[in-house]
Every structure is written in C-alpha cells, then in structure tokens.
Design an enzyme around this catalytic site. Structure first.
Site, PDB file in Angstrom:
ATOM      1  N   SER A 282       0.843  -1.199   0.000  1.00  0.00           N
ATOM      2  CA  SER A 282       0.000   0.000   0.000  1.00  0.00           C
ATOM      3  C   SER A 282       0.874   1.244   0.000  1.00  0.00           C
ATOM      4  O   SER A 282       2.020   1.209   0.454  1.00  0.00           O
ATOM      5  CB  SER A 282      -0.905   0.017   1.231  1.00  0.00           C
ATOM      6  OG  SER A 282      -0.193   0.474   2.373  1.00  0.00           O
ATOM      7  N   ASP A 283       0.336   2.342  -0.502  1.00  0.00           N
ATOM      8  CA  ASP A 283       1.019   3.615  -0.319  1.00  0.00           C
ATOM      9  C   ASP A 283       0.843   4.036   1.144  1.00  0.00           C
ATOM     10  O   ASP A 283       0.107   3.421   1.914  1.00  0.00           O
ATOM     11  CB  ASP A 283       0.458   4.666  -1.267  1.00  0.00           C
ATOM     12  CG  ASP A 283       1.466   5.781  -1.553  1.00  0.00           C
ATOM     13  OD1 ASP A 283       2.390   5.980  -0.754  1.00  0.00           O
ATOM     14  OD2 ASP A 283       1.315   6.459  -2.588  1.00  0.00           O
ATOM     15  N   HIS A 284       1.528   5.087   1.527  1.00  0.00           N
ATOM     16  CA  HIS A 284       1.624   5.502   2.919  1.00  0.00           C
ATOM     17  C   HIS A 284       0.240   5.743   3.529  1.00  0.00           C
ATOM     18  O   HIS A 284      -0.518   6.607   3.073  1.00  0.00           O
ATOM     19  CB  HIS A 284       2.459   6.781   3.002  1.00  0.00           C
ATOM     20  CG  HIS A 284       2.951   7.112   4.377  1.00  0.00           C
ATOM     21  ND1 HIS A 284       2.143   7.669   5.329  1.00  0.00           N
ATOM     22  CD2 HIS A 284       4.167   6.945   4.958  1.00  0.00           C
ATOM     23  CE1 HIS A 284       2.832   7.862   6.437  1.00  0.00           C
ATOM     24  NE2 HIS A 284       4.068   7.431   6.236  1.00  0.00           N
ATOM     25  N   SER A 285      -0.108   4.956   4.548  1.00  0.00           N
ATOM     26  CA  SER A 285      -1.357   5.088   5.311  1.00  0.00           C
ATOM     27  C   SER A 285      -2.610   4.851   4.474  1.00  0.00           C
ATOM     28  O   SER A 285      -3.704   5.243   4.868  1.00  0.00           O
ATOM     29  CB  SER A 285      -1.454   6.470   5.979  1.00  0.00           C
ATOM     30  OG  SER A 285      -0.345   6.703   6.826  1.00  0.00           O
ATOM     31  N   ALA A 286      -2.469   4.180   3.340  1.00  0.00           N
ATOM     32  CA  ALA A 286      -3.610   4.027   2.431  1.00  0.00           C
ATOM     33  C   ALA A 286      -4.711   3.162   3.030  1.00  0.00           C
ATOM     34  O   ALA A 286      -5.896   3.377   2.732  1.00  0.00           O
ATOM     35  CB  ALA A 286      -3.138   3.429   1.107  1.00  0.00           C
TER      36      ALA A 286
END
Length: 775
Positions: A295-299
């Site tokens: 996942s991208d950051h905090s997605a």
C-alpha cells in the site's frame, strides 16, 4: 543468554545445511532441473518457516514501519524483536548503522529470526542525483536511463536499502499535477519502454549485493486524477484504462519488478488499495503477477476517509481481501487481522498467501542467506554524504542528453567564449532546486549550479556577471503548504532586484535568464491551477527583452509551463527540467556548444491551462479541427490555436536534419507477417548531431475509435555533417493490435497509416492494408 545463542547457532546451521544441499543438487542437475531445484528449495524453505509462525507473527510480517532519521527508539526495537515488523521504510537520512541495529534485533532477538527488508524513495538517484523523470524521458535514450538506474542501485544498496519505491510509471496528461515531474510523460509506448529499462537497471541480477528491488507505482492510473489535483478521484473507462494507463505497469512487471504499490486514489469509485478487480482479477489472474503488493503511505487507514470502511477492522479486511499484502506505516493490519481471523471474518489462507509473498521477496533479495549483505559495505560503519564520491561523469553524460532546445532564432546558441555574459534569475546560482523533487540523499553542497558550471567552462575566456533579478515565487503563504518548501527569499523589494539585474544586463553582450519553479512546486501535493511562471520572473524576462540584448531563456521546472509570451521574448529557449547533481556543468556544455542538444519532449507543452488535457494521440471526432481548413462547427476552442505550443517528440539541434520520403516493403500485409518502413535521415548542417527518428501508426477504421497517431518505435541516431543513414522499423502484428469493447486484445484487417518524423507533428506518410486471414 545461552538459550538465545543456541537458537542462533541452530538457525545458522540449518541455513548452512540447506545451502550446501542445494549447491550439491544444482551441481549434478541439467539447467531445467536446476531451475526446478531452486524453486523447490525456495518453496520448501518458505513453507517450513510459515508453518512455525503464529498468527500475530504473520500479521507482523505485513507491517512496513517508518524509520526516522535518528537512532531507533526502544519501542521500535521491541516491536521488531517481538516480530511485529516485517519491513522498514527508511527515511533518506537514516544511516546504515541505524538500519543495522534494526536488522540485528530482527535476526538475533525475534523468535524466528526473520530478517527485515529496507525500502526507500530512490526515484532518480540516491546520492548522485540524475535528472527527474520527465528529464530522463526527454533523452529518448534507454542506455542512458539504464545507467542512471544502475548507479542509483549501487549507491542505495551501499547505504543498506533492499527496495526502491520506483519507477513511477503513471501516465499523465495534465501538468497541473505536481507529481508529473516523477513520471515519464504522456505516451504509453515510451513510458512502457522506459519502465522496463528502469526495472532492469535497478534490479540487475536479483539477489546480488547491488540489486535494488523495484516497487512500481502507483497502481493504477494515479496520473489521471481529476483536475490534476493530487489525491483526487480517477474515473476512466475500462477501455481507456487498458489502452493507455495499464501497459506501463505490465511492462515493468514483465521486466521482473518484484513489487507494486497501490495508488492512494480511487479508481472508478473504488480505492485502489481495496480494489479486488484491480489487484486480483487484473494483477494476479490476468497478468499472473506473483510479487508483492504494497500500500502507499497510510492508504489502508484512509479507506475509512474514502468512505468504504467504517473502522480499522473493516479497512484491514477490505484491503487484505482485495489483495494488498503489505501495509505501509499503518496500524490496522497488526491490530485487527489476528482478531478477524479468530472470529472467522477472514480466512487464514488469505493471510498466509500474503506472508508467503513477503517471505519470497526476502528470499529473492538474499536476506535469509545474508541478512546484512547490504549493510556491511564501505558505507556501513560511517555515513557521511560529504565524504562519498559521486558518479559525476555518468550524471553529466545523462543530464546533457536530457536537455531540449525549444527555440534558437538567428543561431543565438551556442554562445561564444568571449565578451561579457550576464546570468540572471533565481535559478541561476541555485544548487538546491536543480536536484528536483525526491532528491533522496542528494546534497545541494555537492550539486553544480548553472553559475558554477558556466564559470568553470568559461574560465578566463569571457566575463560572467550574475544577478538574482527576482525571487523564485510570489506567494509565500501558499508555498508554506507544500511538502518541500525550503526556499530562501531575498528581502529586498522586487524593484531593487530588477534594477540590479538590468544594470548587469546592460553591461553584457548576451543575457541568460534562468527561470522556472522551485522544486517543491513539482512534488507530491503540489498541484496548481496555473502553469504560468511566477509574476516576478515574467516581469524580469520582459524587462530583459527590452534591453535589446540577445536573450536566452533557460527553464528549470518539473512540469510543462505556459510560456507563449516568454518564448516570443527570448531568442533561444532551452528546457533543462531539474537536471541533477551535474546539471550546471551539463547545461553549460550545451549553452557553449561543447555538446549538441538532442533531447525531445516526452510531453506536450500547452499554450494555456484552459487547453488541458492536450496530448498528441487523441481520438478523432466526427468533426475534427483541421488547422489548414478552419471552419465553424469543429472540435476546437474559438479563442485559441488548439495545437500545443511545443508538441510531443519535439526538440531542436545546433544542426539541421532532413528526411526522405517514406518507403514500405509492402503495401499489403498478410496476417501474421511484418513489414519494414524505411526512411533516410540526413545531417544537412556543419556539425555532428543526434536526433530521434520516430515511428507512428494509425488504424484508420476499427471496431472502436483509434487515436489519430500512436508512437510505436523510435531510434536515436548520431550523424556527422553531411552524413545520411537509412533507418528501418519493423511493423509487426503487435504494433497493430488494440483492446476492443470486451477488453480483448485483437488485430483487425484494414488500412493503416505509417508516419515517420522527428516529432509528432511533422511527419512523412505512407499507407498499407492488413489483409484478412482468408485473402
């Protein structure tokens, strides 16, 4: 303590025995059997390890934790030792010594000794910074791009990284989007070729000490966000998605990319991180991708804000079920997955599959064999950017090939090494912004500004004068909102800066204006509603024009700008993007004629923001605008020339090239066969130079509307003065295919246009017919 040592020695003995057995098996096996033995050994190892893991340890392997630029706090070390961390997103300033401490806690203090892998943003260089993505793409030189990726891999792995969150292969046709600077432009074919090249350059021989695993981003269609506004929604038809946006990701995967990152955005109403159709149907089933999805950051946490999950447990459930393996800097996998499995809301097999892929990546990186393999080199003991030599020759070579000459009236360039030259502008002596967005560990103190490069190149042969002329931007409050906003502004009033610049300009024989954007304006979260130069810079350039001196505009920017008036004021325009550590020397090489520019635009330059999106490969309409035959009821803007200011594939040289007529080997092509399209390019000037010969195709009649032209090949060629060369492209069935309404890849018989030129607008034409199978 004795028990801990016994555990470590037992694990070491087990790995040693496994490795010895594998070596003996491979030595006595033919190649096909050897490959099978390798795969079987990997599977056996992973399954054995997985069988000994608790549900909590499995969930821990799916967590990627962020490492700040300071020694790891005890709470993080405890989490690693408890098996609650599987990988680490390393801040650029996190040292190899700090990463080594984390790895020691993973392999020596956790119950199973599973190593971490370390990842970071190495987008266009680690310490030696190469041009930004748009710059690299402007080279149209896959060998040069490969050099930049290989150097980045050597430096990043020398600093302890195992993976990079790159390449960024999002197609974008809206320069308002700040992250357009990271990508490779508007064209599917060109971006796909570059994507595969960068992946191979990063990874080299997978598992080697200098192999940096590629994590391709952002899946999918992040660059198509509405209005060019970062994090906004993406809504494109499935046909457009398959035709234009998905191919670069597939090209990167086919080149061997080990991981892929989900986009933070929603795609057609479903956030990418929870999009099962995208991650399972397309990625896993259709493309057979077996690597890691991160996942991208905090997605995952943001799925709640997206409105597709009511709490952390539901967000974690939706992401894992959809196919997101690793949660980047997000708490919910670790907190909720064990409970969800215990309650029967998630099958444990889903968790096991994700963990298998994490372990497989670590195996492929060679970390089970040698956890410290990228943490034990010359950079491991002491970390000091200032003390590490850069790959300067490579950086200068690549940067020179990325510069695009947009205008050169009356042969203003190259400049002579004589008289007095005035260099003016906020980017003239700026060694920070020349590094561009995502500069990783690149240091301004090690970067060469344009002023430094020109001063060195001119020596005692000419006088070089300098003035700031204007501040780099006009709106400090707005700039404070940007992620990268470290800009120093001159406190003097604009009138004082301008007066100083004009006094300098009047003393000179020629004026160079270095204008553009601070790098923070072309970055994540840096979307804009205008593509104009800042007002102070526009006023400076207008005033410099009024001096009557020959005027050269050097642009430094991370996106196409609206420069209709600026290009009229200047006698010559050189697009340099953000050209990296050796940018100043590379630009000086071109300005002074030590290098003949050969770059071509990978993206169209609009005349105004109201024209967006503008790209060369549009679909035709029932009422297309024809510039040579204008009429009322056509698809156009009545108040503006609808063509781009500078088209895709455009770029001038200090010499001139001509093309012969286009010849085809046949005008009737049987199915399954190929033809050759040939053209002769000649250097008609007085100096050696390179140009890019570009092949475009058009399917004239098809079951779905096809673009008016599509890039399908290119060749960069170096010619001496007066030299001619015949360039031949092979047109095969692959180049003629497309996705139909049912998203099936097909080729249909009919007429095709073949076009070859030196940019996307000025083309030689020919036509052939693809025959039906029965003919």
């Amino acid at each position: 303590m004795e028990g801990l040592l016994a555990t470590i020695y037992a694990a070491f003995a087990r790995y040693l025995a496994w490795g010895l057995a594998l070596c003996l098996a491979l030595a006595s096996s033919p190649p096909s059997e050897a490959a099978t033995a390798l795969a079987n050994a990997k599977s056996t190892f992973i399954e054995s390890l997985l069988a000994r893991m608790t549900v909590e340890e499995k969930a821990g392997q799916l967590l990627m934790r962020f490492a700040e630029a300071e020694p790891p706090p005890q709470i993080v070390l405890d989490a690693v030792a408890a098996g609650n961390v599987g990988s680490v997103f390393a801040h650029p300033a996190a040292t190899p010594a700090q990463l080594r401490t984390l790895q020691q806690h993973a392999v020596k203090h956790s119950r199973l000794g599973i190593p971490l892998f370390f990842a970071g943003d190495v987008v266009h260089g680690r310490r030696t910074i190469f041009p930004i993505g748009l710059g690299l793409a402007s080279s149209w030189d896959l060998d040069a791009i490969s050099v930049s990726a290989r150097v980045a891999a050597r430096e990043a792995t020398g600093d302890g990284l195992d993976m990079t969150f790159a390449p960024m292969v999002d197609i974008s046709r809206d320069p308002r989007w700040g992250r357009i600077s990271e990508g490779f432009g508007e064209d599917t074919y060109l971006v796909s070729r570059i994507a595969a090249t960068v992946v191979r350059g990063f990874q080299g021989e997978l598992g080697a000490r200098d192999s940096l695993m590629a994590c391709v981003k952002h899946f999918a269609a992040y660059g198509a966000v509405e209005g060019g506004r970062d994090y906004n929604s993406t809504d494109v038809s499935p046909l457009r998605l398959y035709q234009d946006y998905l191919p670069p990701y597939l090209a990167a995967i086919n080149a061997g990319a080990g991981a892929i990152m989900t986009a933070l955005t929603s795609l057609n109403g479903v956030p990418a991180t929870a999009n099962g159709w995208l991650l399972r149907s397309v990625l896993r089933q259709q493309w057979q991708f077996s690597g890691l999805v991160i996942s991208d950051h905090s997605a995952i946490e943001e799925l709640i804000v997206h409105g597709v999950a009511q709490d952390g447990a539901q967000a974690a459930q939706r992401a894992l079920v959809a196919g997101t393996d690793v949660s980047m800097n997000d708490r919910y996998y670790l907190q909720t997955l064990p409970g969800l499995i215990e309650q029967g809301q998630i099958e444990v097999e889903l968790l096991d599959d994700a963990v298998r892929r994490v372990l497989a990546v670590k195996y492929d990186m060679g970390l089970f064999e040698s956890p410290f393999r990228r943490l034990s080199g010359s950079h491991g003991a002491a970390f000091s950017n200032a003390g590490l030599a850069l790959y300067r020759a490579e950086a200068r070579h690549v940067a020179r090939r990325t510069l695009v000459l947009l205008k050169n009236e009356r042969a203003t360039l190259p400049l002579k090494r004589q008289g007095t030259i005035a260099l003016i502008g906020p980017l003239a002596d700026n060694s920070r912004d020349i590094l561009g967005s995502w500069p990783a560990n690149g240091q301004p103190s090690q970067a060469v500004s344009l002023y430094q490069g020109l001063r060195t190149a001119l020596g005692d042969h000419a006088q070089l004068l300098y003035a700031l002329g204007a501040n780099i931007h006009d709106n400090p409050p707005a700039f404070d909102l940007l992620a990268d906003n470290q800009v120093v502004l001159d406190p003097r009033p604009p009138s004082a800066l301008l007066a100083e610049a004009l006094a300098i300009a009047r003393q000179a024989d020629v004026v160079i204006a270095a204008l553009g954007e601070p790098r923070g304006m072309s970055h994540e979260g840096a979307s804009k509603t205008t593509l104009d130069l800042p007002q102070q810079q526009r006023e400076l350039l207008r005033a410099l024009k009024m001096t009557g001196k020959p005027l050269v505009l050097v642009l430094m920017n991370g996106r196409p700008l609206s420069i209709v008036e600026e290009s009229q004021w200047a006698d010559a325009v050189l697009e340099t993007w953000f050209s990296g550590s050796e940018g100043g020397n590379a630009i000086a090489d071109v300005l002074l004629g030590d290098y003949n520019p050969s770059g071509k635009l990978p993206i169209s330059f609009p005349r105004t923001v109201g024209q967006l999106p503008v790209h060369y490969n549009t679909l035709n309409t029932g009422r297309p605008f024809i510039k040579e035959r204008p009429s009322k009821y056509k698809s156009r803007y009545f108040d503006l020339d609808p063509t781009p200011l500078y088209p895709f594939g455009y770029g001038l040289s200090y010499t001139t090239f001509s093309l012969s007529s286009l010849r085809l080997s046949t005008h009737q092509l049987p199915p399954g066969q190929s033809l050759q399209a040939s053209i002769t390019v000649k250097n008609q000037g007085s100096r050696s130079g390179e140009t890019v010969v570009q092949l475009y195709l058009r399917d004239r009649v098809a079951s779905v509307s096809r673009p008016i032209k599509e890039l399908k090949g290119f060749r960069k060629v170096l010619l001496a003065p007066g030299e001619s060369r015949r360039i031949t492209f092979t047109v095969d069935q692959t180049a003629l295919g497309f996705y139909n309404q049912d998203l099936q890849w097909i080729t249909e018989p009919g007429e095709f246009d073949v076009m070859i030129g030196l940019d996307s607008q000025h083309l030689e034409h020919a036509r052939f017919e693809l025959l039906e199978a029965s003919r």
